[in-house]
Design a protein around this motif. Structure first.
Motif, PDB file in Angstrom:
ATOM      1  N   ALA A  31       0.933  -1.207   0.014  1.00  0.00           N
ATOM      2  CA  ALA A  31       0.077  -0.125  -0.165  1.00  0.00           C
ATOM      3  C   ALA A  31       0.710   1.088  -0.064  1.00  0.00           C
ATOM      4  N   PRO A  32       0.477   2.411  -0.314  1.00  0.00           N
ATOM      5  CA  PRO A  32       1.174   3.561  -0.626  1.00  0.00           C
ATOM      6  C   PRO A  32       1.545   3.905   0.787  1.00  0.00           C
ATOM      7  N   GLY A  33       3.091   4.212   0.719  1.00  0.00           N
ATOM      8  CA  GLY A  33       3.329   4.913   2.343  1.00  0.00           C
ATOM      9  C   GLY A  33       3.690   3.908   3.201  1.00  0.00           C
ATOM     10  N   GLU A  34       3.544   2.466   2.903  1.00  0.00           N
ATOM     11  CA  GLU A  34       3.866   1.529   3.879  1.00  0.00           C
ATOM     12  C   GLU A  34       5.475   0.889   3.297  1.00  0.00           C
ATOM     13  N   PRO A  35       6.063   0.360   4.223  1.00  0.00           N
ATOM     14  CA  PRO A  35       7.214  -0.134   3.999  1.00  0.00           C
ATOM     15  C   PRO A  35       7.122  -1.638   3.171  1.00  0.00           C
ATOM     16  N   PRO A  36       7.804  -1.686   2.110  1.00  0.00           N
ATOM     17  CA  PRO A  36       8.014  -3.085   1.291  1.00  0.00           C
ATOM     18  C   PRO A  36       7.928  -4.456   2.171  1.00  0.00           C
ATOM     19  N   VAL A  37       7.351  -5.386   1.639  1.00  0.00           N
ATOM     20  CA  VAL A  37       7.571  -6.705   2.327  1.00  0.00           C
ATOM     21  C   VAL A  37       8.226  -7.481   1.374  1.00  0.00           C
ATOM     22  N   THR A  38       9.254  -8.326   2.219  1.00  0.00           N
ATOM     23  CA  THR A  38      10.278  -9.277   1.475  1.00  0.00           C
ATOM     24  C   THR A  38       9.717 -10.533   1.644  1.00  0.00           C
ATOM     25  N   THR A  39       9.931 -10.983   0.725  1.00  0.00           N
ATOM     26  CA  THR A  39       9.669 -12.462   0.447  1.00  0.00           C
ATOM     27  C   THR A  39      10.686 -13.293  -0.275  1.00  0.00           C
ATOM     28  N   LYS A  40      10.834 -14.687   0.120  1.00  0.00           N
ATOM     29  CA  LYS A  40      11.716 -15.380  -0.684  1.00  0.00           C
ATOM     30  C   LYS A  40      11.041 -16.579  -1.414  1.00  0.00           C
ATOM     31  N   SER A  41      11.716 -16.926  -2.564  1.00  0.00           N
ATOM     32  CA  SER A  41      10.942 -18.035  -3.180  1.00  0.00           C
ATOM     33  C   SER A  41      12.142 -18.879  -4.303  1.00  0.00           C
ATOM     34  N   ILE A  42      11.830 -19.885  -5.015  1.00  0.00           N
ATOM     35  CA  ILE A  42      12.678 -20.372  -5.903  1.00  0.00           C
ATOM     36  C   ILE A  42      12.030 -20.610  -7.078  1.00  0.00           C
ATOM     37  N   GLY A  55       9.453 -21.478 -16.698  1.00  0.00           N
ATOM     38  CA  GLY A  55       9.623 -21.278 -15.341  1.00  0.00           C
ATOM     39  C   GLY A  55       8.702 -21.707 -14.279  1.00  0.00           C
ATOM     40  N   GLU A  56       9.163 -22.705 -13.558  1.00  0.00           N
ATOM     41  CA  GLU A  56       8.588 -23.230 -12.532  1.00  0.00           C
ATOM     42  C   GLU A  56       8.789 -22.666 -10.901  1.00  0.00           C
ATOM     43  N   GLY A  57       7.996 -21.651 -10.540  1.00  0.00           N
ATOM     44  CA  GLY A  57       8.204 -21.088  -9.173  1.00  0.00           C
ATOM     45  C   GLY A  57       7.556 -21.576  -8.100  1.00  0.00           C
ATOM     46  N   GLU A  58       8.046 -21.329  -6.764  1.00  0.00           N
ATOM     47  CA  GLU A  58       7.305 -21.907  -5.468  1.00  0.00           C
ATOM     48  C   GLU A  58       7.748 -20.884  -4.589  1.00  0.00           C
ATOM     49  N   GLY A  59       7.242 -20.435  -3.731  1.00  0.00           N
ATOM     50  CA  GLY A  59       7.485 -19.899  -2.386  1.00  0.00           C
ATOM     51  C   GLY A  59       6.370 -19.080  -1.824  1.00  0.00           C
ATOM     52  N   GLU A  60       6.618 -18.093  -0.798  1.00  0.00           N
ATOM     53  CA  GLU A  60       5.885 -17.590  -0.202  1.00  0.00           C
ATOM     54  C   GLU A  60       5.381 -16.186  -0.577  1.00  0.00           C
ATOM     55  N   THR A  61       4.201 -15.778  -0.470  1.00  0.00           N
ATOM     56  CA  THR A  61       3.636 -14.416  -0.823  1.00  0.00           C
ATOM     57  C   THR A  61       3.808 -13.538   0.144  1.00  0.00           C
ATOM     58  N   HIS A  66       1.402 -19.845   0.515  1.00  0.00           N
ATOM     59  CA  HIS A  66       2.284 -20.682  -0.092  1.00  0.00           C
ATOM     60  C   HIS A  66       1.685 -20.437  -1.604  1.00  0.00           C
ATOM     61  N   ALA A  67       2.450 -20.082  -2.532  1.00  0.00           N
ATOM     62  CA  ALA A  67       2.173 -19.996  -4.153  1.00  0.00           C
ATOM     63  C   ALA A  67       2.925 -20.804  -4.821  1.00  0.00           C
ATOM     64  N   VAL A  68       2.496 -21.217  -6.091  1.00  0.00           N
ATOM     65  CA  VAL A  68       3.164 -22.107  -7.197  1.00  0.00           C
ATOM     66  C   VAL A  68       2.680 -21.343  -8.217  1.00  0.00           C
ATOM     67  N   SER A  69       3.676 -20.942  -9.303  1.00  0.00           N
ATOM     68  CA  SER A  69       3.517 -20.206 -10.427  1.00  0.00           C
ATOM     69  C   SER A  69       4.194 -20.718 -11.493  1.00  0.00           C
ATOM     70  N   GLY A  84       4.085 -14.796 -24.094  1.00  0.00           N
ATOM     71  CA  GLY A  84       4.275 -15.866 -22.973  1.00  0.00           C
ATOM     72  C   GLY A  84       2.986 -15.868 -22.210  1.00  0.00           C
ATOM     73  N   THR A  85       3.003 -16.656 -21.232  1.00  0.00           N
ATOM     74  CA  THR A  85       1.958 -16.708 -20.252  1.00  0.00           C
ATOM     75  C   THR A  85       2.343 -16.645 -18.927  1.00  0.00           C
ATOM     76  N   PHE A  86       1.657 -16.385 -18.011  1.00  0.00           N
ATOM     77  CA  PHE A  86       1.813 -16.469 -16.493  1.00  0.00           C
ATOM     78  C   PHE A  86       0.745 -16.798 -15.714  1.00  0.00           C
ATOM     79  N   ILE A  87       0.721 -17.862 -14.894  1.00  0.00           N
ATOM     80  CA  ILE A  87      -0.210 -18.331 -13.914  1.00  0.00           C
ATOM     81  C   ILE A  87       0.275 -18.486 -12.592  1.00  0.00           C
ATOM     82  N   ALA A  88      -0.491 -18.384 -11.601  1.00  0.00           N
ATOM     83  CA  ALA A  88      -0.349 -18.549 -10.182  1.00  0.00           C
ATOM     84  C   ALA A  88      -1.091 -19.278  -9.477  1.00  0.00           C
TER      85      ALA A  88
END
Length: 163
Positions: A31-42, A55-61, A66-69, A84-88
């Motif tokens: 949200a505007p004015g809020e600090p960014p949130v950091t996540t890790k994925s592979i 590309g097959e991704g997986e990690g936390e949002t 937990h999300a898979v993309s 290309g395409t993207f799904i999650a």
């Protein structure tokens, strides 16, 4: 290029740089004015022949889910555009990519359209901008086109090749 035995072009070869295992650190502005949130994925990027990558991704949002993309990228010589395409797993929509590579061959800008952050059922224009820093580091920045016609950055992901 023969339709039955296509020869990979330089654009197809450019995409092959993505093949490999990647660790991703992402900063999202929720949200505007809020600090960014950091996540890790592979992400594991695999070739689909010499013309496409998957590309097959997986990690936390940022919302601690937990999300898979999956992302597909290729180059359409008839359109002279990257496609290309993207799904999650947490999104009900299919994102279609249409993009171009800069003259230096370092920055791929992928245009797409999807649900607006307003949540009112309208669509918005988005861009995912992939920039190569080195063979083992790429950055993807995501932005959305605001009602005032300006692009608003909301996410930066640093991809570092696993050793």
């Amino acid at each position: 290029m023969d339709a039955m035995t296509p020869t990979p072009l330089k654009e197809h070869q450019w995409l092959q740089r993505m093949v490999g295992a990647w660790e991703i650190e992402t900063e999202c502005v929720m949200a505007p004015g809020e600090p960014p949130v950091t996540t890790k994925s592979i992400e594991q990027v695999k070739p689909i022949g010499d013309l496409w990558v998957l590309g097959e991704g997986e990690g936390e949002t940022p919302c601690n889910a937990h999300a898979v993309s999956r992302i597909t990228l290729g180059f359409d010589p008839q359109k002279n555009r990257f496609v290309g395409t993207f799904i999650a797993s947490l999104m009900p929509n299919l994102w279609l990519y249409d993009g171009t590579l800069d003259a230096n061959g370092r920055v791929l800008t992928l245009d797409s359209e999807g649900p607006s952050f307003a949540g009112d059922g309208t669509l918005a224009k988005y861009q995912d901008i992939v920039e190569w820093v080195s063979d083992d580091h790429r950055i993807m920045k995501s932005q959305v086109l605001g009602a005032d016609g300006t692009w608003n950055h909301f996410m930066t992901a640093n991809y570092r090749r696993k050793k």
